[in-house]
Scaffold this motif. Structure first.
Motif, mmCIF file in Angstrom:
data_model
loop_
_atom_site.group_PDB
_atom_site.id
_atom_site.type_symbol
_atom_site.label_atom_id
_atom_site.label_comp_id
_atom_site.label_asym_id
_atom_site.label_seq_id
_atom_site.Cartn_x
_atom_site.Cartn_y
_atom_site.Cartn_z
ATOM 1 N N GLY A 73 48.024 28.501 62.232
ATOM 2 C CA GLY A 73 46.906 29.046 61.464
ATOM 3 C C GLY A 73 47.169 30.434 60.924
ATOM 4 N N THR A 74 48.445 30.748 60.659
ATOM 5 C CA THR A 74 48.808 32.077 60.194
ATOM 6 C C THR A 74 48.813 32.136 58.671
ATOM 7 O OG1 THR A 74 50.267 32.262 62.115
ATOM 8 C CG2 THR A 74 50.540 33.920 60.384
ATOM 9 N N LEU A 75 48.265 33.201 58.108
ATOM 10 C CA LEU A 75 48.304 33.374 56.660
ATOM 11 C C LEU A 75 49.754 33.525 56.213
ATOM 12 C CD1 LEU A 75 45.364 35.889 56.128
ATOM 13 C CD2 LEU A 75 45.406 33.469 55.496
ATOM 14 N N ARG A 76 50.107 32.787 55.183
ATOM 15 C CA ARG A 76 51.477 32.881 54.682
ATOM 16 C C ARG A 76 51.634 34.105 53.783
ATOM 17 N NH1 ARG A 76 52.648 26.938 52.440
ATOM 18 N NH2 ARG A 76 50.375 26.909 52.190
ATOM 19 N N GLY A 77 52.842 34.660 53.786
ATOM 20 C CA GLY A 77 53.109 35.833 52.956
ATOM 21 C C GLY A 77 54.597 36.028 52.781
ATOM 22 N N SER A 78 54.953 37.139 52.145
ATOM 23 C CA SER A 78 56.358 37.415 51.855
ATOM 24 C C SER A 78 57.186 37.589 53.122
ATOM 25 C CB SER A 78 56.482 38.663 50.987
ATOM 26 O OG SER A 78 55.935 39.791 51.658
ATOM 27 N N TYR A 79 56.521 37.929 54.231
ATOM 28 C CA TYR A 79 57.245 38.115 55.491
ATOM 29 C C TYR A 79 57.973 36.832 55.904
ATOM 30 C CZ TYR A 79 53.545 35.523 57.868
ATOM 31 O OH TYR A 79 52.674 34.534 58.266
ATOM 32 N N LEU A 80 57.438 35.685 55.528
ATOM 33 C CA LEU A 80 58.094 34.422 55.876
ATOM 34 C C LEU A 80 59.434 34.286 55.149
ATOM 35 C CD1 LEU A 80 55.093 31.907 55.827
ATOM 36 C CD2 LEU A 80 56.253 32.852 57.820
ATOM 37 N N GLY A 81 59.448 34.724 53.892
ATOM 38 C CA GLY A 81 60.696 34.686 53.143
ATOM 39 C C GLY A 81 61.745 35.589 53.754
ATOM 40 N N SER A 82 61.321 36.772 54.183
ATOM 41 C CA SER A 82 62.261 37.713 54.800
ATOM 42 C C SER A 82 62.819 37.147 56.101
ATOM 43 C CB SER A 82 61.556 39.050 55.075
ATOM 44 O OG SER A 82 61.084 39.626 53.877
ATOM 45 N N ALA A 83 61.947 36.522 56.892
ATOM 46 C CA ALA A 83 62.372 36.001 58.194
ATOM 47 C C ALA A 83 63.268 34.786 58.064
ATOM 48 C CB ALA A 83 61.146 35.655 59.035
ATOM 49 N N SER A 84 63.191 34.090 56.918
ATOM 50 C CA SER A 84 64.001 32.882 56.742
ATOM 51 C C SER A 84 65.283 33.143 55.960
ATOM 52 C CB SER A 84 63.188 31.791 56.038
ATOM 53 O OG SER A 84 62.828 32.191 54.728
ATOM 54 N N ALA A 85 65.408 34.330 55.370
ATOM 55 C CA ALA A 85 66.603 34.665 54.586
ATOM 56 C C ALA A 85 67.691 35.188 55.522
ATOM 57 C CB ALA A 85 66.263 35.695 53.516
ATOM 58 N N LEU A 86 68.227 34.302 56.349
ATOM 59 C CA LEU A 86 69.144 34.695 57.405
ATOM 60 C C LEU A 86 70.599 34.506 56.996
ATOM 61 C CD1 LEU A 86 67.333 33.031 60.456
ATOM 62 C CD2 LEU A 86 67.295 35.450 59.816
ATOM 63 N N ALA A 87 71.419 35.463 57.395
ATOM 64 C CA ALA A 87 72.858 35.292 57.267
ATOM 65 C C ALA A 87 73.315 34.297 58.331
ATOM 66 C CB ALA A 87 73.566 36.630 57.462
ATOM 67 N N VAL A 88 74.510 33.735 58.158
ATOM 68 C CA VAL A 88 75.003 32.805 59.168
ATOM 69 C C VAL A 88 75.122 33.525 60.517
ATOM 70 C CG1 VAL A 88 76.207 31.235 57.609
ATOM 71 C CG2 VAL A 88 77.380 33.288 58.408
ATOM 72 N N GLY A 89 74.703 32.831 61.576
ATOM 73 C CA GLY A 89 74.769 33.402 62.906
ATOM 74 C C GLY A 89 73.652 34.377 63.224
ATOM 75 N N SER A 90 72.641 34.460 62.362
ATOM 76 C CA SER A 90 71.506 35.364 62.587
ATOM 77 C C SER A 90 70.268 34.551 62.959
ATOM 78 C CB SER A 90 71.228 36.192 61.327
ATOM 79 O OG SER A 90 72.352 36.970 60.992
ATOM 80 N N PHE A 91 69.256 35.239 63.487
ATOM 81 C CA PHE A 91 68.065 34.522 63.919
ATOM 82 C C PHE A 91 66.816 35.381 63.807
ATOM 83 C CE2 PHE A 91 69.934 36.462 67.736
ATOM 84 C CZ PHE A 91 68.844 37.045 68.380
ATOM 85 N N SER A 92 65.669 34.713 63.671
ATOM 86 C CA SER A 92 64.358 35.354 63.703
ATOM 87 C C SER A 92 63.595 34.845 64.919
ATOM 88 C CB SER A 92 63.560 35.055 62.428
ATOM 89 O OG SER A 92 64.095 35.751 61.315
ATOM 90 N N VAL A 93 62.975 35.761 65.632
ATOM 91 C CA VAL A 93 62.188 35.420 66.810
ATOM 92 C C VAL A 93 60.713 35.433 66.414
ATOM 93 C CG1 VAL A 93 61.663 35.971 69.217
ATOM 94 C CG2 VAL A 93 63.912 36.572 68.245
ATOM 95 N N VAL A 94 60.073 34.282 66.521
ATOM 96 C CA VAL A 94 58.648 34.151 66.192
ATOM 97 C C VAL A 94 57.879 34.130 67.505
ATOM 98 C CG1 VAL A 94 56.905 32.740 65.036
ATOM 99 C CG2 VAL A 94 59.243 32.847 64.119
ATOM 100 N N HIS A 95 57.075 35.171 67.734
ATOM 101 C CA HIS A 95 56.328 35.291 68.984
ATOM 102 C C HIS A 95 54.922 34.709 68.810
ATOM 103 C CE1 HIS A 95 59.256 38.031 70.900
ATOM 104 N NE2 HIS A 95 59.412 38.537 69.696
ATOM 105 N N LEU A 96 54.550 33.808 69.725
ATOM 106 C CA LEU A 96 53.241 33.164 69.689
ATOM 107 C C LEU A 96 52.497 33.417 70.993
ATOM 108 C CD1 LEU A 96 54.342 29.697 68.251
ATOM 109 C CD2 LEU A 96 53.535 31.690 66.977
ATOM 110 N N SER A 97 51.174 33.410 70.932
ATOM 111 C CA SER A 97 50.358 33.585 72.131
ATOM 112 C C SER A 97 50.540 32.395 73.066
ATOM 113 C CB SER A 97 48.888 33.725 71.750
ATOM 114 O OG SER A 97 48.061 33.617 72.898
ATOM 115 N N ALA A 98 50.800 32.677 74.334
ATOM 116 C CA ALA A 98 50.991 31.601 75.305
ATOM 117 C C ALA A 98 49.685 30.900 75.642
ATOM 118 C CB ALA A 98 51.628 32.162 76.575
#
Length: 312
Positions: free
Chosen positions: A270-295
């Motif tokens: 239920g998260t509003l989409r924005g440009s931050y998603l593009g930044s988090a998905s524009a990964l170089a090889v061997g790189s990663f994004s950590v998406v933190h969610l409420s437990a």
């Protein structure tokens, strides 16, 4: 990172005692002060690795990193700038029982106290600012979190000149080194579940991690590049399973598929989409994004996203 600055990392370590929040402070022997656990980056470490290692070395407590809670900057007596990155980190009952801490030449004592007391007890304003940032998350109802790590496979042999099926392309020598180097940074976030596209370059990327964890890789064509290109991918199914499980996981896939994975994480929570998603998905090889969610309530939205590029 600049050549002149000194980089360090640490954490706001927390636990619940009879439903009440406590944070951990350390009493340093040489400085006779009260501060948060932290320390300088060792050669070859990522900041996240440093934070987890320093917390363990100073307190005896092994933690998995939660959300990032700020960066402090200050001048040392040498006039060099020190930059310290902090994460929240829950100390589980099992980790506390396993702690072998004893007073030593660096740390005289560790103490669990209320956040209110800590605000007036900490010796340095920069530590107080970090704690205040952490408490803003608490006030917003965010305490326990779990990560879904979105990983782009390591460097693979290029399509040009490769005569076999695309999914069979192996890692290069650099890619193999990247795969091994990813183990420490990913373990810092407490990853336990390993999910991968069934392409060789993805499976091989997470093989060292799975071996270190003693886990079996869950291979699926649903997040593979072949399926993405022919329209048979089902990213929503894979991401939905991970969000419902509420367990720390890594999902390894391909550059063209990553934007869809981040989009599905936003939709599933239920998260509003924005440009931050593009930044988090524009990964170089061997790189990663950590998406933190409420437990406790993943549907409340993405709490934080951070991107890491262990350069090799």
């Amino acid at each position: 990172m600049t050549d002149t600055a000194v980089y360090a990392a640490g954490g706001v370590v927390w636990r619940l005692v009879e439903g009440k929040l406590k944070v951990l402070v350390i009493h340093r022997t040489a400085y006779a002060d009260v501060t948060l656990p932290k320390g300088k980056v060792d050669p070859g470490e990522t900041l996240a690795q440093t934070a987890a290692r320093e917390i363990f070395e100073e307190t005896g407590i092994r933690v998995a990193l939660g959300i990032p809670v700020g960066v402090s900057r200050y001048r040392m007596p040498s006039k060099r700038q020190k930059i310290v990155h902090y994460w929240a980190a829950e100390a589980t009952d099992a980790a506390i029982r396993a702690s072998a801490f004893v007073p030593n030449k660096e740390i005289a004592a560790i103490e669990w106290i209320s956040p209110r007391k800590a605000l007036s007890y900490l010796s340095y304003p920069v530590d107080v600012e970090i704690l205040e940032h952490f408490l803003r998350y608490v006030d917003d109802g965010v305490l326990g979190t779990f990560p879904i790590v979105v990983l782009r496979h390591a460097k693979a042999v290029g399509r040009e000149g490769w005569e076999g099926p695309d999914a069979a392309r192996p890692l290069t020598g650099r890619g193999t080194r990247q795969a091994k180097a990813l183990v420490g940074p990913l373990r810092a976030f407490g990853v336990r579940k390993v999910v991968s596209s069934d392409a060789v370059r993805c499976v091989t990327t997470v093989t060292p991690l799975a071996a270190a964890l003693g886990r079996v890789i869950e291979r699926t064509p649903l997040i593979g590049q072949d399926a993405w290109e022919d329209g048979s991918a089902d990213v929503r199914k894979v991401i939905g399973q991970r969000v419902r499980a509420r367990k720390p996981a890594v999902v390894c896939s391909h550059g063209p598929v990553l934007p869809g994975i981040l989009t599905e994480l936003a939709l599933a929570t239920g998260t509003l989409r924005g440009s931050y998603l593009g930044s988090a998905s524009a990964l170089a090889v061997g790189s990663f994004s950590v998406v933190h969610l409420s437990a406790t309530n993943p549907g409340s939205g993405i709490v934080a996203i951070e991107t890491h590029d262990p350069k090799l």
